[in-house]
Design a protein around this motif. Structure first.
Motif, PDB file in Angstrom:
ATOM      1  N   SER A   1      11.883   3.741   0.402  1.00 31.98           N
ATOM      2  CA  SER A   1      12.810   3.610  -0.720  1.00 31.98           C
ATOM      3  C   SER A   1      13.081   4.990  -1.286  1.00 31.98           C
ATOM      4  CB  SER A   1      12.202   2.735  -1.830  1.00 31.98           C
ATOM      5  OG  SER A   1      11.862   1.471  -1.330  1.00 31.98           O
ATOM      6  N   LEU A   2      14.291   5.173  -1.814  1.00 31.77           N
ATOM      7  CA  LEU A   2      14.649   6.413  -2.490  1.00 31.77           C
ATOM      8  C   LEU A   2      14.903   6.114  -3.954  1.00 31.77           C
ATOM      9  CD1 LEU A   2      17.139   8.045   0.048  1.00 31.77           C
ATOM     10  CD2 LEU A   2      14.671   8.420  -0.156  1.00 31.77           C
ATOM     11  N   PHE A   3      14.419   6.986  -4.812  1.00 33.41           N
ATOM     12  CA  PHE A   3      14.615   6.862  -6.243  1.00 33.41           C
ATOM     13  C   PHE A   3      15.338   8.094  -6.760  1.00 33.41           C
ATOM     14  CE2 PHE A   3      10.862   4.320  -5.304  1.00 33.41           C
ATOM     15  CZ  PHE A   3      11.224   3.123  -5.874  1.00 33.41           C
TER      16      PHE A   3
ATOM     17  N   GLN B   1       9.691   7.145  -1.404  1.00 30.43           N
ATOM     18  CA  GLN B   1       8.455   6.357  -1.459  1.00 30.43           C
ATOM     19  C   GLN B   1       8.344   5.553  -0.176  1.00 30.43           C
ATOM     20  OE1 GLN B   1       7.346   4.003  -5.072  1.00 30.43           O
ATOM     21  NE2 GLN B   1       7.677   2.283  -3.708  1.00 30.43           N
ATOM     22  N   VAL B   2       7.179   5.577   0.448  1.00 31.94           N
ATOM     23  CA  VAL B   2       6.930   4.779   1.644  1.00 31.94           C
ATOM     24  C   VAL B   2       5.768   3.845   1.332  1.00 31.94           C
ATOM     25  CG1 VAL B   2       6.333   4.781   4.092  1.00 31.94           C
ATOM     26  CG2 VAL B   2       7.709   6.662   3.142  1.00 31.94           C
ATOM     27  N   ASN B   3       6.008   2.564   1.523  1.00 36.05           N
ATOM     28  CA  ASN B   3       4.988   1.536   1.316  1.00 36.05           C
ATOM     29  C   ASN B   3       4.757   0.767   2.596  1.00 36.05           C
ATOM     30  OD1 ASN B   3       3.962   1.088  -1.486  1.00 36.05           O
ATOM     31  ND2 ASN B   3       6.147   1.126  -1.947  1.00 36.05           N
ATOM     32  N   GLU B   4       3.511   0.384   2.825  1.00 30.33           N
ATOM     33  CA  GLU B   4       3.219  -0.603   3.848  1.00 30.33           C
ATOM     34  C   GLU B   4       3.300  -1.955   3.151  1.00 30.33           C
ATOM     35  OE1 GLU B   4      -0.039  -0.571   7.101  1.00 30.33           O
ATOM     36  OE2 GLU B   4      -0.850  -1.700   5.395  1.00 30.33           O
ATOM     37  N   TYR B   5       4.170  -2.810   3.635  1.00 33.24           N
ATOM     38  CA  TYR B   5       4.402  -4.142   3.067  1.00 33.24           C
ATOM     39  C   TYR B   5       3.854  -5.163   4.045  1.00 33.24           C
ATOM     40  CZ  TYR B   5       7.386  -8.293   2.057  1.00 33.24           C
ATOM     41  OH  TYR B   5       7.877  -9.556   1.803  1.00 33.24           O
ATOM     42  N   THR B   6       2.867  -5.925   3.601  1.00 36.01           N
ATOM     43  CA  THR B   6       2.306  -7.005   4.405  1.00 36.01           C
ATOM     44  C   THR B   6       2.594  -8.307   3.675  1.00 36.01           C
ATOM     45  OG1 THR B   6       0.531  -5.556   5.180  1.00 36.01           O
ATOM     46  CG2 THR B   6       0.198  -7.934   5.445  1.00 36.01           C
ATOM     47  N   LEU B   7       3.226  -9.236   4.365  1.00 36.98           N
ATOM     48  CA  LEU B   7       3.507 -10.545   3.781  1.00 36.98           C
ATOM     49  C   LEU B   7       2.465 -11.528   4.292  1.00 36.98           C
ATOM     50  CD1 LEU B   7       5.447 -12.147   1.945  1.00 36.98           C
ATOM     51  CD2 LEU B   7       6.657 -12.824   4.033  1.00 36.98           C
ATOM     52  N   GLU B   8       1.564 -11.925   3.409  1.00 36.33           N
ATOM     53  CA  GLU B   8       0.497 -12.860   3.770  1.00 36.33           C
ATOM     54  C   GLU B   8       0.959 -14.291   3.538  1.00 36.33           C
ATOM     55  OE1 GLU B   8      -2.591 -11.540   1.102  1.00 36.33           O
ATOM     56  OE2 GLU B   8      -3.324 -10.095   2.576  1.00 36.33           O
ATOM     57  N   ILE B   9       0.480 -15.191   4.391  1.00 37.29           N
ATOM     58  CA  ILE B   9       0.764 -16.620   4.258  1.00 37.29           C
ATOM     59  C   ILE B   9      -0.536 -17.305   3.878  1.00 37.29           C
ATOM     60  CG2 ILE B   9       1.672 -18.687   5.386  1.00 37.29           C
ATOM     61  CD1 ILE B   9       2.816 -16.746   7.572  1.00 37.29           C
ATOM     62  N   GLU B  10      -0.498 -18.051   2.805  1.00 38.11           N
ATOM     63  CA  GLU B  10      -1.708 -18.734   2.342  1.00 38.11           C
ATOM     64  C   GLU B  10      -2.262 -19.632   3.445  1.00 38.11           C
ATOM     65  OE1 GLU B  10      -3.028 -20.627  -1.852  1.00 38.11           O
ATOM     66  OE2 GLU B  10      -1.271 -21.562  -0.941  1.00 38.11           O
ATOM     67  N   GLY B  11      -3.550 -19.464   3.745  1.00 39.41           N
ATOM     68  CA  GLY B  11      -4.220 -20.302   4.732  1.00 39.41           C
ATOM     69  C   GLY B  11      -4.022 -19.890   6.178  1.00 39.41           C
ATOM     70  N   GLU B  12      -3.267 -18.841   6.422  1.00 36.89           N
ATOM     71  CA  GLU B  12      -3.025 -18.389   7.796  1.00 36.89           C
ATOM     72  C   GLU B  12      -3.857 -17.136   8.082  1.00 36.89           C
ATOM     73  OE1 GLU B  12      -1.140 -19.833  10.118  1.00 36.89           O
ATOM     74  OE2 GLU B  12      -0.397 -21.407   8.806  1.00 36.89           O
ATOM     75  N   PRO B  13      -4.419 -17.035   9.295  1.00 30.15           N
ATOM     76  CA  PRO B  13      -5.260 -15.868   9.605  1.00 30.15           C
ATOM     77  C   PRO B  13      -4.469 -14.575   9.806  1.00 30.15           C
ATOM     78  CG  PRO B  13      -5.077 -17.288  11.525  1.00 30.15           C
ATOM     79  CD  PRO B  13      -4.401 -18.011  10.377  1.00 30.15           C
TER      80      PRO B  13
ATOM     81  N   LYS C   1       0.864  -1.183   0.000  1.00 32.73           N
ATOM     82  CA  LYS C   1       0.000   0.000   0.000  1.00 32.73           C
ATOM     83  C   LYS C   1       0.903   1.235   0.000  1.00 32.73           C
ATOM     84  CE  LYS C   1      -3.756   2.208   2.523  1.00 32.73           C
ATOM     85  NZ  LYS C   1      -4.621   2.104   3.716  1.00 32.73           N
ATOM     86  N   LEU C   2       0.774   2.056  -1.035  1.00 33.88           N
ATOM     87  CA  LEU C   2       1.577   3.266  -1.137  1.00 33.88           C
ATOM     88  C   LEU C   2       1.071   4.299  -0.134  1.00 33.88           C
ATOM     89  CD1 LEU C   2       3.849   4.769  -2.580  1.00 33.88           C
ATOM     90  CD2 LEU C   2       2.142   5.571  -4.235  1.00 33.88           C
ATOM     91  N   LEU C   3       1.950   4.691   0.800  1.00 33.52           N
ATOM     92  CA  LEU C   3       1.588   5.645   1.841  1.00 33.52           C
ATOM     93  C   LEU C   3       2.065   7.060   1.533  1.00 33.52           C
ATOM     94  CD1 LEU C   3       2.471   3.537   5.026  1.00 33.52           C
ATOM     95  CD2 LEU C   3       0.253   3.752   3.873  1.00 33.52           C
TER      96      LEU C   3
END
Length: 143
Positions: free
Chosen positions: A139-141, A117-129, A103-105
């Motif tokens: 990040s800097l560009f 650039q600031v992003n919210e990074y969520t790493l989801e695991i398949e089948g896990e709540p 999600k671009l913040l």
């Protein structure tokens, strides 16, 4: 890019293999048994080997590349600047599939030719709540 603030992008699924975990252990020198010894790890509450937290975090570029996020025009290089927040919530078991939710913040010009650039990074695991991790990453560009 600024018009994309608040937009969420989701990557494809990626399988975290024991080979990936073993190679990460070699690269970092972190050979703790919960990562590299399936027999001993099976006796823990995890029930098997788990990915290193930093391996999970380091999947960010490959997973981000799997999204349809717009690219910054004219970039000469991009660098990791750091994180505001990082929480490792659920271990990623070997053999599980994960995907990144981005999600671009924030996207602002820090100085001429340098964009933050600031992003919210969520790493989801398949089948896990619960997700494996949530991080607010900067990040800097350079254009």
């Amino acid at each position: 890019m600024a018009e994309s603030i608040g937009t969420e992008r989701i990557s494809d699924w990626l399988t975290v293999t024991q080979d990936m975990i073993d190679k990460f252990a070699e690269a970092t020198g972190d050979h703790q048994f919960i990562h590299v010894n399936p027999e001993m790890a099976a006796k823990t509450p995890f029930g098997g080997t788990i990915a290193h937290g930093f391996l999970s975090l380091s999947l960010m570029p490959v997973l981000s590349g799997m999204t349809d996020a717009p690219k910054v025009a004219g970039v000469k290089m991009g660098v990791n600047y750091g994180g505001n927040k990082t929480r490792f919530i659920t271990p990623v078991r070997s053999g599980k599939r994960v995907r990144g939710r981005f999600k671009l913040l924030k996207f602002v010009e820090r100085k001429p030719g340098v964009w933050e650039q600031v992003n919210e990074y969520t790493l989801e695991i398949e089948g896990e709540p619960k997700p494996a991790l949530i991080a607010e990453w900067i990040s800097l560009f350079y254009v």
